[in-house]
Design a protein around this motif. Structure first.
Motif, mmCIF file in Angstrom:
data_model
loop_
_atom_site.group_PDB
_atom_site.id
_atom_site.type_symbol
_atom_site.label_atom_id
_atom_site.label_comp_id
_atom_site.label_asym_id
_atom_site.label_seq_id
_atom_site.Cartn_x
_atom_site.Cartn_y
_atom_site.Cartn_z
ATOM 1 N N GLY A 22 14.907 -56.456 63.179
ATOM 2 C CA GLY A 22 15.358 -55.168 63.690
ATOM 3 C C GLY A 22 16.604 -54.804 62.896
ATOM 4 O O GLY A 22 17.247 -55.672 62.302
ATOM 5 N N TYR A 23 16.917 -53.514 62.855
ATOM 6 C CA TYR A 23 18.047 -53.097 62.030
ATOM 7 C C TYR A 23 18.761 -51.931 62.691
ATOM 8 O O TYR A 23 18.131 -50.966 63.128
ATOM 9 C CB TYR A 23 17.530 -52.692 60.640
ATOM 10 N N MET A 24 20.056 -52.044 62.764
ATOM 11 C CA MET A 24 20.846 -50.928 63.253
ATOM 12 C C MET A 24 21.815 -50.596 62.140
ATOM 13 O O MET A 24 22.627 -51.430 61.742
ATOM 14 C CB MET A 24 21.592 -51.347 64.514
ATOM 15 N N SER A 25 21.693 -49.381 61.617
ATOM 16 C CA SER A 25 22.483 -49.083 60.419
ATOM 17 C C SER A 25 23.896 -48.666 60.795
ATOM 18 O O SER A 25 24.194 -48.370 61.944
ATOM 19 C CB SER A 25 21.799 -48.007 59.591
ATOM 20 N N ILE A 78 15.006 -61.588 64.134
ATOM 21 C CA ILE A 78 16.383 -61.456 63.672
ATOM 22 C C ILE A 78 16.774 -59.992 63.776
ATOM 23 O O ILE A 78 15.963 -59.112 63.451
ATOM 24 C CB ILE A 78 16.507 -61.850 62.184
ATOM 25 N N VAL A 79 17.990 -59.723 64.207
ATOM 26 C CA VAL A 79 18.416 -58.335 64.192
ATOM 27 C C VAL A 79 19.670 -58.207 63.324
ATOM 28 O O VAL A 79 20.575 -59.041 63.374
ATOM 29 C CB VAL A 79 18.622 -57.791 65.625
ATOM 30 N N PHE A 80 19.641 -57.208 62.464
ATOM 31 C CA PHE A 80 20.759 -56.943 61.556
ATOM 32 C C PHE A 80 21.554 -55.754 62.083
ATOM 33 O O PHE A 80 21.011 -54.664 62.227
ATOM 34 C CB PHE A 80 20.239 -56.617 60.151
ATOM 35 N N LEU A 81 22.829 -55.990 62.369
ATOM 36 C CA LEU A 81 23.658 -54.914 62.911
ATOM 37 C C LEU A 81 24.771 -54.623 61.917
ATOM 38 O O LEU A 81 25.573 -55.489 61.593
ATOM 39 C CB LEU A 81 24.268 -55.346 64.245
ATOM 40 N N ASP A 82 24.800 -53.392 61.434
ATOM 41 C CA ASP A 82 25.825 -53.042 60.450
ATOM 42 C C ASP A 82 26.929 -52.241 61.137
ATOM 43 O O ASP A 82 26.721 -51.080 61.493
ATOM 44 C CB ASP A 82 25.198 -52.234 59.306
ATOM 45 N N GLU A 83 28.062 -52.876 61.343
ATOM 46 C CA GLU A 83 29.203 -52.254 62.029
ATOM 47 C C GLU A 83 28.773 -51.536 63.305
ATOM 48 O O GLU A 83 29.013 -50.334 63.452
ATOM 49 C CB GLU A 83 29.911 -51.263 61.099
ATOM 50 N N THR A 128 25.841 -53.565 51.338
ATOM 51 C CA THR A 128 24.998 -53.819 50.174
ATOM 52 C C THR A 128 24.243 -55.138 50.320
ATOM 53 O O THR A 128 23.038 -55.211 50.048
ATOM 54 C CB THR A 128 25.863 -53.829 48.907
ATOM 55 N N ALA A 129 24.945 -56.177 50.782
ATOM 56 C CA ALA A 129 24.293 -57.476 50.964
ATOM 57 C C ALA A 129 23.203 -57.376 52.023
ATOM 58 O O ALA A 129 22.085 -57.880 51.844
ATOM 59 C CB ALA A 129 25.328 -58.522 51.368
ATOM 60 N N MET A 130 23.513 -56.681 53.105
ATOM 61 C CA MET A 130 22.534 -56.568 54.192
ATOM 62 C C MET A 130 21.284 -55.838 53.736
ATOM 63 O O MET A 130 20.168 -56.236 54.065
ATOM 64 C CB MET A 130 23.166 -55.839 55.375
#
Ligand SMILES: Nc1ncnc2c1ncn2[C@@H]1O[C@H](COP(=O)(O)OP(=O)(O)O)[C@@H](O)[C@H]1O
Ligand SMILES: [Mg+2]
Lengths: 368, 242
Positions: B82-85, B158-163, B47-49
């Protein structure tokens, strides 16, 4: 623009690699139209008929002999009273009854003309028409022979009557309905499924995190289905013309433009459905229950709107398909131009604008 | 130095009805850092991400990502990240190459650039033999690595990696972290969530989230000192017991 082409290419990969999509897209329309094609036959063979002959004279016997001799008909029974005709049809044994008028020969000689009634069961209007034509041909042939060596012209006058479906609601009348359903299915259901699929898989999130704007994502998803729906509409019209021998009375251009309008209406509905459903299954159920069912039941496709209860008649007005079917019938069967259907077109246009506005608004809310 | 901070968060909150899934969290992430965003399942990490990457509106608080405001400049943020869900999110019915081409394309890379980069990437991942196979047929570990590479394909700041390592075997996890290090070395800031506490040791700094709140934030070394713990797992257990 380049991004768009890539997007559309990807969408086509999805469609062409999924058997279910392919089937709904191309198998279904072709199967439907061909099914109707089988229902329409322009040839008859050994059709059972009944005869009511109260004259019992040489002329009527001769005509009956000729009919019996033809390979098209077989005389199943003789009816003795006019009152029995209805029950003969009710039993469903015969497709037609030939009724010679009283004193057939005498009338022919005295007044130079005699009448024969050709009563057909028009539940299958095509067959009924064909039967009438064939009987007429036999009668004319006989009449010609009769007149060969005499100088008076004897006239045998056929009178046609239809039972069960007197306004000749032909199979052709179903083509507009089938076309409407298929366009709706392809445009609304397939789009809503393909959008919810991305939601379900989580790829929608990735697309929304990319620099693409939400409306670009949606347009990218929708464009392939516009193409495919247009192709489908063309295929349906071609099949109708060449396989069903259905004459398209009106302008093909107008037909095309109206179809594009309806495709866009359906796509807007599809987008709307995708905004309220989280899974492909839900999208499919809503499409089937919320779109197909009302289209089939309330659009006048199967049940005539005029014979529905009043509340349903009123309700049917909010169904876009109803208006499209009216438009299609007018163009295809009656051959009228825009001047007769501008009202329906405007209604459809208004609905389209409304659905697009609503789905844009809904779509924004979904992103919060 | 304040311009070193590429993510700044202050009192960020997300309410679902009465329930605060993210409860007034504050932190900063520095450029080039590997920032571990830890927490048990349901702590509020995803949720925060989502608020930071511009697909979910915060209920209150402030946040900037790459210098852009999450409320008003989401479009600018998207160009820089970038985002990896958490869910594996490449297209199973597209081949490795088609996936790379597609995602490269929506980030506006030129065809030439995509071609060069995708060849290098396929080689680096050792996917030459399966480049034309459907992604759906690949083992999960390969998919995850590919997915990570795709999220870095357009060289985001920045890259956001979710689990990112959810459900993969320890060896692949190890390789995965090597890839993360490599990206960090090249200057990419890494914001990574995980519920594997051992992975926290690989991060420059970690925050630990419990029930929507950040309960601890520091380098793994300092946290272990602070909680007098052997490992990050112990730190977490001590935190959870309160
Ligand atoms: N859209 C939503 N509506 C209501 N509650 C939600 C929604 N998304 C997440 N939550 C709740 O918020 C909490 C945090 O979820 P999440 O951020 O996914 O946790 P994590 O990623 O740390 O496992 C959970 O209790 C979850 O049930
Ligand atoms: Mg999560």
């Amino acid at each position: 623009m380049k991004r768009f082409i890539g997007f559309i290419k990807k969408e086509f990969y999805h469609i062409f690699r999924d058997r279910r999509s392919l089937f709904i897209l191309f198998g279904m329309p072709i199967a439907q139209i061909l099914l109707f094609g089988f229902a329409i036959t322009n040839e008859i063979n050994n059709v059972d008929i009944a005869i009511l002959n109260t004259s019992k004279d040489t002329t009527t016997e001769e005509i009956i002999n000729r009919i019996a001799a033809s390979k098209y008909f077989s005389i199943k029974q003789m009816v003795t009273r006019e009152a029995d005709i209805a029950s003969v049809f009710e039993k469903g044994n015969v497709k037609a009854v030939l009724n010679f008028e009283r004193n057939f020969s005498k009338n022919l000689i005295k007044e130079n003309k005699a009448t024969i009634q050709i009563i057909t069961d028009a539940t299958d209007p095509n067959t009924a028409n064909t039967i009438t034509n064939y009987v007429n041909a036999i009668l004319q042939h006989y009449q010609k022979e009769l007149n060969k060596d005499v100088h008076v012209a004897y006239q045998i006058i056929p009178q046609t009557r239809m039972v069960y479906n007197p306004e000749l609601k032909s199979v052709y009348m179903f083509v507009p309905g089938v076309m409407t359903i298929i366009l709706m299915l392809v445009s609304a259901m397939m789009t809503s499924i393909s959008i919810t699929r991305e939601k379900e898989l989580g790829t929608m999130e990735i697309l929304l995190v990319s620099p693409l704007k939400p409306f670009q994502v949606i347009i990218g998803k929708v464009i392939p289905y516009i193409f495919l729906s247009i192709i489908n509409a063309i295929v349906i019209v071609m099949l109708s013309i060449f396989i069903l021998n259905m004459p398209i009375q009106g302008s093909l251009l107008l037909l095309g433009l109206e179809s594009v309008l309806f495709i866009i209406t359906s796509l807007a509905l599809g987008i709307l459905i995708s905004t309220i459903s989280a899974t492909q299954q839900t999208a499919m159920m809503i499409s089937l229950m919320g779109l197909m069912l009302p289209v089939i039941l309330l659009s006048g496709f199967i049940f005539p709107i005029s014979s529905m209860p009043m509340p349903l008649q009123i309700l049917s007005n909010i169904i876009p398909a109803k208006w499209f079917i009216i438009i299609l019938k007018a163009i295809m069967l009656k051959g009228v131009g825009l001047e007769f259907i501008w009202k329906e077109t405007l209604i459809l246009l208004g609905m389209t604008v409304f659905f697009i506005a609503l789905s844009v608004k809904k779509y924004k809310i979904r992103l919060e | 130095m304040s311009h070193d901070e590429v993510i700044k968060v202050e009192g960020l909150t997300k309410m679902f009805g009465d329930f605060a899934a993210v409860n007034a969290i504050s932190f900063e992430v520095k450029k080039g850092e590997i920032f571990g965003f830890l927490g048990a399942n349901g702590a509020g990490k995803t949720t925060a991400m989502k608020m930071l990457i511009g697909i979910s509106h915060p209920s209150s608080g402030r946040a900037t990502v790459a210098g852009f405001d999450v409320y008003t400049q989401a479009e600018d943020i998207k160009k820089n990240i970038g985002y990896m869900s958490q869910k594996f999110a490449l297209y199973d019915d597209l081949t490795v190459k088609e996936n790379i081409n597609f995602f490269g394309g929506i980030y506006g890379l030129t065809r030439k650039r995509i071609k060069e980069k995708s060849e290098a990437l396929i080689q680096e991942l050792g996917l030459e033999n399966v480049a034309n196979q459907l992604v759906g047929a690949l083992p999960l570990g390969w998919k995850q690595k590919l997915s990570f590479s795709v999220s870095l394909f357009h060289d985001p700041k920045i890259v956001f990696l979710d689990e990112p390592t959810g459900g993969v075997d320890p060896i692949t996890r190890r390789q995965f972290w090597e890839m993360i290090y490599k990206a960090a070395h090249q200057g990419t800031t890494i914001f990574v969530t995980t519920h594997y506490m051992d992975e926290a040791e690989y991060c420059d700094r970690v925050s630990i989230m419990v029930n929507g709140k950040i309960e601890a934030l520091d380098t793994p070394k300092k946290l272990k000192e602070q909680f007098q713990a052997e490992s990050m797992n112990d730190v977490f257990l001590k935190l959870a017991r309160g």
